[in-house]
Motif scaffolding. Sequence first.
Motif, PDB file in Angstrom:
ATOM      1  N   PRO A   1       0.838  -1.212   0.000  1.00  0.00           N
ATOM      2  CA  PRO A   1       0.000   0.000   0.000  1.00  0.00           C
ATOM      3  C   PRO A   1       0.864   1.249   0.000  1.00  0.00           C
ATOM      4  N   GLN A   2       0.302   2.337  -0.520  1.00  0.00           N
ATOM      5  CA  GLN A   2       1.019   3.601  -0.493  1.00  0.00           C
ATOM      6  C   GLN A   2       1.099   4.113   0.933  1.00  0.00           C
ATOM      7  N   GLY A   3       2.148   4.875   1.217  1.00  0.00           N
ATOM      8  CA  GLY A   3       2.267   5.497   2.521  1.00  0.00           C
ATOM      9  C   GLY A   3       3.235   4.776   3.424  1.00  0.00           C
ATOM     10  N   PRO A   4       3.415   5.279   4.635  1.00  0.00           N
ATOM     11  CA  PRO A   4       4.382   4.686   5.565  1.00  0.00           C
ATOM     12  C   PRO A   4       3.987   3.271   5.952  1.00  0.00           C
TER      13      PRO A   4
ATOM     14  N   GLN B   1       2.713  11.701   8.304  1.00  0.00           N
ATOM     15  CA  GLN B   1       2.792  11.397   6.872  1.00  0.00           C
ATOM     16  C   GLN B   1       1.567  10.625   6.408  1.00  0.00           C
ATOM     17  N   ALA B   2       1.158   9.622   7.203  1.00  0.00           N
ATOM     18  CA  ALA B   2       0.026   8.776   6.815  1.00  0.00           C
ATOM     19  C   ALA B   2      -1.259   9.581   6.685  1.00  0.00           C
ATOM     20  N   ARG B   3      -1.430  10.567   7.544  1.00  0.00           N
ATOM     21  CA  ARG B   3      -2.681  11.325   7.547  1.00  0.00           C
ATOM     22  C   ARG B   3      -2.677  12.470   6.530  1.00  0.00           C
ATOM     23  N   LEU B   4      -1.531  12.719   5.915  1.00  0.00           N
ATOM     24  CA  LEU B   4      -1.450  13.741   4.880  1.00  0.00           C
ATOM     25  C   LEU B   4      -1.539  13.158   3.480  1.00  0.00           C
ATOM     26  N   GLU B   5      -1.200  11.844   3.348  1.00  0.00           N
ATOM     27  CA  GLU B   5      -1.143  11.234   2.020  1.00  0.00           C
ATOM     28  C   GLU B   5      -2.482  10.616   1.647  1.00  0.00           C
ATOM     29  N   PRO B   6      -2.825  10.614   0.348  1.00  0.00           N
ATOM     30  CA  PRO B   6      -4.030   9.900  -0.108  1.00  0.00           C
ATOM     31  C   PRO B   6      -3.851   8.404   0.061  1.00  0.00           C
ATOM     32  N   ARG B   7      -4.938   7.698   0.345  1.00  0.00           N
ATOM     33  CA  ARG B   7      -4.886   6.261   0.620  1.00  0.00           C
ATOM     34  C   ARG B   7      -5.220   5.468  -0.636  1.00  0.00           C
ATOM     35  N   ILE B   8      -4.202   5.204  -1.476  1.00  0.00           N
ATOM     36  CA  ILE B   8      -4.406   4.383  -2.657  1.00  0.00           C
ATOM     37  C   ILE B   8      -3.383   3.285  -2.654  1.00  0.00           C
ATOM     38  N   VAL B   9      -3.623   2.252  -3.436  1.00  0.00           N
ATOM     39  CA  VAL B   9      -2.723   1.101  -3.487  1.00  0.00           C
ATOM     40  C   VAL B   9      -1.894   1.175  -4.737  1.00  0.00           C
TER      41      VAL B   9
END
Length: 439
Positions: free
Chosen positions: A54-57, A428-436
Amino acid sequence: MSDGLASLAIASYGWAGIAAYPLTGPLLAFRAAKGKEDRSRRLERFGYPAVDRPQGPLVWLHAASVGETLAVVPLMRELRRRDINVLLTTGTVTSAEIARYRLKDEVLHQYVPLDVKPAVRRFLDYWRPDVALSVESEIWPTTLMELHKRHIPQILVNARISDRSFERWQRHQAIAEALLGKLSLVIAQSDVDAERYRDLGAWPVIVSGNIKVDSDAPPCDPVVLDRYKLQIGDRKTWAAISTFEGEEKIATMVHRALRAHTGLLTVVVPRHPERSDEIEAMMVERGMKVARRTRNDPITPDTDVLLGDTIGEMGLYLRLAEIAFVGRSLTAEGGQNPLEPAMLGCAVLSGPQVGNFRESYQRLVRNGNARIVRDAEMLAKAVHFLMTNDLARHKMIDAGMESMQEMRGALTATMKGLEPYINPLTVQARLEPRIVSQG
């Protein structure tokens, strides 16, 4: 051993792994045939992913087997609450099933890669963890060195070190310092564990307590529980859990010694359910009538033993009894964790060989929840006394509940220690869009 020789020893370990790498395929195939590897997921052991990153940390958390996996369930859920992706790796089929049963789709699960450079590098290239957490005492030299080269913080959580492991590390002090010195932080279960890690070269080291105390009680299916309780009726029931070879025979001896006096039912839960066929055969040979959970056998008035041969149902078995003997303590060394029976309202009995959980047992014995027995005869006497003395049994159970309350707080202490590594990932997790991503 000098620092130079220690570096040579670690390098030699890596070279040996590369040399043996061509043989790992047949070895894993053999283990799969024995039920010790998941045949359909063997490629994960070579570092090949089975799911998208998944994207993000992402925090990589490695727990070797069942006990370690259960211990860090609260930690994984806290990381997910902060919107951080969690990749859990485990090394055994049983621990993978436990993870699926307890966590479902809350975290990603993969089998841990073999500790050889091609597998570890492939794994790290794909997953790109921001932080790597290992549970209790998991130190893999190649993995540790590869993480260090990539400047990925490595932290040992809920850390403990047994007497035997400490003595072994002390004999190779320079190697211990070369490896443990690569850790960014050690969060130890007890003051003794912390001091040992410091002696071996780890720094910094803090103490949290045992995270498992902060876990929810293991769940169970209430329909199954009610059905078994109806079948058991008013029979006296005790459990022998997490048993190793030889301890099932002891449980059988205790049952035969007491059943004429108490009409009791014995619940036996082996640490390795794949041994259940031989355990049942042994019990039948000794005149026991055995009901097996996997067969969904009913418990009838003449059933002697309920054989708990399933994975992930300890919560069911412990709710059927108020007395629990915790195995790997009479015929094997190290002991098993007594916290689950204590938190589920059982008076705890154990053999003396509990070095891996010394602090937990010391606390429970001191508070009156646990008793140590030396042999089968002493175990039989303790079970009989507690079954026939309601006041003593309930006093031990209440002491266990009080102990659990006193010992809570390890998760909070652990998260405080992890703040410098986790807080930036939370932001970082809460600023980035949640896409795979597509790998």
